[in-house]
Structure formats: C-alpha cells, structure tokens
Design a protein around this motif. Structure first.
Motif, PDB file in Angstrom:
ATOM      1  N   CYS A 141      27.226 -16.374 -37.923  1.00  0.00           N
ATOM      2  CA  CYS A 141      25.980 -15.662 -37.646  1.00  0.00           C
ATOM      3  C   CYS A 141      25.495 -16.001 -36.237  1.00  0.00           C
ATOM      4  O   CYS A 141      25.366 -17.187 -35.887  1.00  0.00           O
ATOM      5  CB  CYS A 141      24.929 -16.057 -38.684  1.00  0.00           C
ATOM      6  N   VAL A 143      22.595 -15.518 -35.159  1.00  0.00           N
ATOM      7  CA  VAL A 143      21.182 -15.916 -35.210  1.00  0.00           C
ATOM      8  C   VAL A 143      21.062 -17.398 -35.553  1.00  0.00           C
ATOM      9  O   VAL A 143      20.387 -18.158 -34.851  1.00  0.00           O
ATOM     10  CB  VAL A 143      20.402 -15.067 -36.243  1.00  0.00           C
ATOM     11  N   CYS A 144      21.757 -17.831 -36.632  1.00  0.00           N
ATOM     12  CA  CYS A 144      21.553 -19.216 -37.103  1.00  0.00           C
ATOM     13  C   CYS A 144      22.838 -20.042 -37.106  1.00  0.00           C
ATOM     14  O   CYS A 144      22.773 -21.253 -37.330  1.00  0.00           O
ATOM     15  CB  CYS A 144      20.927 -19.211 -38.491  1.00  0.00           C
ATOM     16  N   CYS A 159      24.787 -12.656 -43.169  1.00  0.00           N
ATOM     17  CA  CYS A 159      24.595 -14.106 -43.151  1.00  0.00           C
ATOM     18  C   CYS A 159      23.896 -14.509 -44.454  1.00  0.00           C
ATOM     19  O   CYS A 159      22.766 -14.085 -44.698  1.00  0.00           O
ATOM     20  CB  CYS A 159      23.755 -14.523 -41.954  1.00  0.00           C
ATOM     21  N   CYS A 162      20.374 -16.809 -43.326  1.00  0.00           N
ATOM     22  CA  CYS A 162      19.143 -16.208 -42.779  1.00  0.00           C
ATOM     23  C   CYS A 162      19.043 -14.718 -43.083  1.00  0.00           C
ATOM     24  O   CYS A 162      18.082 -14.077 -42.688  1.00  0.00           O
ATOM     25  CB  CYS A 162      19.055 -16.457 -41.276  1.00  0.00           C
TER      26      CYS A 162
HETATM   27 ZN   LIG Z   1      22.155 -16.476 -40.066  1.00  0.00          ZN
END
Ligand SMILES: [Zn+2]
Length: 304
Positions: A141, A143-144, A159, A162
């Motif tokens: 991911c 993002v995280c 994901c 998140c």
């Molecule tokens: Zn994520």
C-alpha cells in the motif's frame, strides 16, 4: 475475435468484453474459471507463451487454477461470448516452458511477437503485461505500507489495513511530428540503433495538458516553437504501461537546434523523403518499425 474498426495500432484492440461490472464478484469469476471453454494466456518474465506460427498459446482454466491456486497471479481479461479469458503470470527463475508448461509453446520477446500477431492478440498481450508489471511493482500500500491484496480479477488492489484502493496506472506520453510547411522534423537519440530517426516524444508532467506537454517537449528537444497541435491517434505501450498520444505539431520556423542530451541529431524531410523513410528507401536513415505509432505518424503525414 475482432477489434473495433478505429483500432489501427498494435497493443490496442483487445476484442473481449472486459465485463468490468462483473469482475468484482469473486464467486462469479471462480465459476467462469471452472467453466468449460475458460482459457488463459501465460506470461513469464514479461514474455508471452507462443505456439509456432506464431500464435498465442492458451491453457485451459483448470490448468490455470492448478498453477495458481490462490489466484494472486491470475488476471481476468474478459469474455469471449460466454467463455472467460484470463492471463496467468508465472514466477520463478526456471523457464516454465521446460517445466509445467512443457510442450505447450515457448516464451518469446513481445515486440517481435507484436509484429507477427493479429492486432486483437497484441491487445490481449499488452493488457496482460502492463497489469502484471503493476502487480509486481505495487505489492504494498502506497498510503500505509501494508501488503495489499488483489481483487476485481486483478484490476484493483485493496489494503486490508487502511482500506485504500489502488488501481493500475497508465502513464501518458506525447509523441509528435513537428511540421513546418511541407517538411517534417525527425530526430534521433544516441541510444537508438544506427541511423534510426523518429518522431519526438516525452512524458506528460502533472498539471500539464497534452498540448502544453507537446509544446514543451518540442521546445526542449529541438528548440522549436509550437503554434498548433493536432491529435492523430493513440497507442498503449506496455513497457510498462504508457499511453502514446500521437500528434502533429505545427512549428513557427525551421531553425531546429537539438538539445544534444535527449536528441543527438535532427533532420527535416520533405513528404517524398518521409515516404521513402517509412518505405525503407531513404539512404542512411531508418524509420521506427511499422507497428509503432511513430511510423504511422510519419507515413500518414507524408501521404496527406
Ligand atoms: Zn494501507
């Protein structure tokens, strides 16, 4: 299977119904994979499995399911009538054509294959190759950082931490033929094969329109000022996932100055010379291969 009549370039022309409204249904996909008539083309290290001819080699759905029980490397390409067509990405260093796929074909370099196969087959190859490259490069991911899981038959990643959804990316590029009056400009990069000349090209940058990217690239690479931009056609380019946007760029004058970093030389060609270039009869100058959009841009302008 046929492509729509407006498709003229290799790597486009996937003739299948992508059934994008159904592929989020994993049970439906599992049933389609088990159904008689389900089939999968196979990739390994970015190369398609081909039978002599050449032709795309397909395995049946049951075999694809055996080779990838988790379905993590299986991509749903679409429906051919009621039959589901998938692509399977083989992993590992050992050539699967010498192992589990023995006797079914050989893995072959895709550009050469694209010049020999019908356009609909090249569309199947390009979608598969781009999606598999994306799968390999986007396992986590953005993002995280958590490991993501594949959903929607390979067309989306989710994901579990998140809940961010990730979609395969397409990177747009402008590819343009500068023209001034009755002449066009072709350039060559130092890394190309000897004597190869082609259209100019570059990536779009964020916050830039197609026209702006075209004007910027022509200015940067050849020192010419674009006064008008005309769209011609586009071509997916699966290395790994570009979209070539084919343009003709009218320029203000013929005072071209190659930047010598991206272009080592440029040439102005008359229409007769441009036609000779794509016909392979222009001395000391070779054209991009016929399956590349640059070839069409030059030919179409020369014959206009
Ligand atoms: Zn994520």
């Amino acid at each position: 299977m046929a492509s729509p009549p407006f498709i003229t370039h290799a790597f486009a022309g996937n003739p299948l119904d992508r059934a994008s409204d159904r592929r989020s249904d994993s049970e439906w996909l599992a049933r389609r994979l088990e159904a008689p008539g389900a089939r999968a083309l196979v990739f390994w290290q970015g190369q398609p499995l081909l039978r002599p001819g050449p032709q795309l080699a397909f395995i049946d759905g049951a075999m694809a399911a055996r080779l990838d029980p988790a379905g993590e490397r299986l991509l749903f390409l679409g429906l051919d009538g009621a039959d589901a067509v998938f692509a399977l990405d083989m992993e590992g260093e050992a050539d699967p054509a010498l192992g589990p796929l023995q006797g079914l074909g050989e893995f072959s370099e895709m550009r050469a294959a694209a010049q020999a196969l019908p356009i609909p087959d090249t569309g199947l190859m390009s979608a598969s190759r781009s999606l598999f490259e994306w799968r390999r490069r986007h396992r986590y991911c953005s993002v995280c950082g958590h490991a993501s899981t594949v959903i929607d038959g390979g067309w989306k990643r989710l994901c579990p931490s998140c809940k961010a959804e990730h979609f395969p990316r397409v990177d747009p590029c402008v590819i343009m033929l500068p023209v001034h009056g009755e002449r066009c400009l072709v350039g060559r990069q130092a890394a190309w094969v000897v004597n190869r000349y082609s259209a100019l090209a570059g990536f779009l940058e964020p916050g830039e329109s197609i026209e702006e990217a075209c004007a910027r690239e022509v200015k940067e690479e050849a020192g010419l000022t674009v006064t008008a931009v005309h769209y011609r056609s586009s071509q997916p380019w699966p290395y790994p996932s570009n979209l070539m946007i084919g343009l003709v760029a009218e320029v203000a004058d013929d005072q071209a100055t190659p930047d010598l970093t991206e272009l080592e030389a440029v040439k102005w060609l008359t229409k007769n010379q441009a036609r000779a270039l794509v016909d392979g009869t222009l001395p000391d100058t070779t054209a991009p291969p016929p399956f590349a959009i640059a070839h069409s841009l030059i030919r179409d302008w020369a014959e206009s």
